[in-house]
Write an enzyme that holds these catalytic residues in place. Structure first.
Site, mmCIF file in Angstrom:
data_model
loop_
_atom_site.group_PDB
_atom_site.id
_atom_site.type_symbol
_atom_site.label_atom_id
_atom_site.label_comp_id
_atom_site.label_asym_id
_atom_site.label_seq_id
_atom_site.Cartn_x
_atom_site.Cartn_y
_atom_site.Cartn_z
ATOM 1 C CB SER A 116 -0.921 0.005 1.225
ATOM 2 O OG SER A 116 -0.165 -0.103 2.417
ATOM 3 C CG HIS A 137 -3.150 -0.765 -2.759
ATOM 4 N ND1 HIS A 137 -3.402 0.550 -2.428
ATOM 5 C CD2 HIS A 137 -3.344 -1.475 -1.617
ATOM 6 C CE1 HIS A 137 -3.741 0.625 -1.158
ATOM 7 N NE2 HIS A 137 -3.714 -0.582 -0.648
ATOM 8 C CD GLU A 149 -3.624 3.410 -5.333
ATOM 9 O OE1 GLU A 149 -3.608 4.638 -5.370
ATOM 10 O OE2 GLU A 149 -3.407 2.760 -4.281
ATOM 11 C CG ASN A 187 -2.824 3.940 1.679
ATOM 12 O OD1 ASN A 187 -3.908 3.994 2.256
ATOM 13 N ND2 ASN A 187 -2.240 2.800 1.370
#
Length: 280
Positions: A116, A137, A149, A187
């Site tokens: 991540s 991800h 992702e 993130n």
């Protein structure tokens, strides 16, 4: 064509990834160093699938377990078309895994990390053919979240990207392709929000319940940032923020002291039964 996928790590993310692959009829080789963790992952898969059927989110005939083979050896991944690393969010651990995969997997296999936050470029430098490497991800919980992702480096080939995007479509997911930057996109935006929510609690402005209520009712969040942090794992949140702060030298990513305090105390969220909320 991707017909067999290896998944490394039978924790929450690895189990979820294996489940959605197997539910799509794809052969999966799930690898973990712990045979007990593998057994637990298969048990969780059966339980998760049963609940999804009850909610009419899966057809009654869906049975992913026959599609999942488990092993404690990376050698079992030798014939996979794609290998997804979903081990603990620690760069040295991931580096060791990809160094091993470089000598185990067939040359045509796509290698991917579910990290991540860790640089895909740094990991791909360990592979003889970096053009076959990228990040995938998945979101947590994997069976319910629609996004993957996909992180490409300057070396990732078009064929590699296309193969993974097509796989995402087969899984009923939406792949959004982004560039390899610290913490990528999700993130980079999400963790500062969680961090600021923790600071609000730390300074006594509001309780965790109040923060989450305000963000769900006032900002339209489907889940409050602190409940989400507990689900992600406070140790994972801390790890990502630490990496972002080191990589970007930006005070926005400096972890709140209360977050570090909770992690040191073993209050990691749902997985330990206590974080900002109690899960007894």
């Amino acid at each position: 064509m991707i017909e067999q996928v290896g998944v490394i790590g039978a924790g929450q993310m690895g189990q979820g990834i294996a489940q959605v692959l197997a539910c799509a009829g794809i052969q999966v080789v799930l690898v973990d160093i712990s045979a007990e963790q593998l057994e637990l992952a298969l048990s969780r898969t059966a339980s998760s699938v049963a609940k999804l059927k009850e909610r009419n989110k899966l057809p009654v005939e869906c049975n992913p377990l026959p599609f999942i083979e488990s092993s404690v050896s990376l050698d079992a991944l030798a014939h996979c078309d794609l290998v997804v690393e979903a081990a603990t969010e620690d760069e040295m651990t991931k580096r060791k895994i990809f160094q091993a995969l470089n000598g185990i997997c067939k040359s045509s296999a796509i290698l991917a990390s579910n990290t991540s936050s860790i640089s895909i470029g740094r990991l791909s430098a360990l592979v003889d053919q970096p053009e076959r490497m990228l990040g995938v991800h998945f979101m947590n919980p994997v069976p319910l979240m629609a996004l993957i992702e996909v992180i490409t480096t300057k070396h990732t080939s078009e064929a590699t990207r296309v193969a993974v995007v097509e796989l995402a479509e087969k899984l009923g997911k939406t792949a959004v392709v982004v560039k390899d930057r610290p913490a990528f996109v999700l993130n980079r935006i999400l963790l500062p929000t969680i961090n600021e929510a923790i600071r609000v609690v730390e300074e006594g402005t509001a309780t965790p319940e109040q923060v989450d209520q305000i963000m769900t009712l006032g900002a339209g969040f489907p889940m409050g940032p602190l409940a989400l942090a507990d689900m992600i794992g406070l140790d994972t949140c801390l790890s990502i923020l630490d990496l972002m702060f080191v990589e970007m030298k930006d005070a926005r990513y400096l972890p709140a002291p209360l977050l570090r305090e909770y992690v040191v105390d073993g209050r990691l969220g749902k997985k330990t039964g206590e974080g900002f909320y109690n899960y007894d």
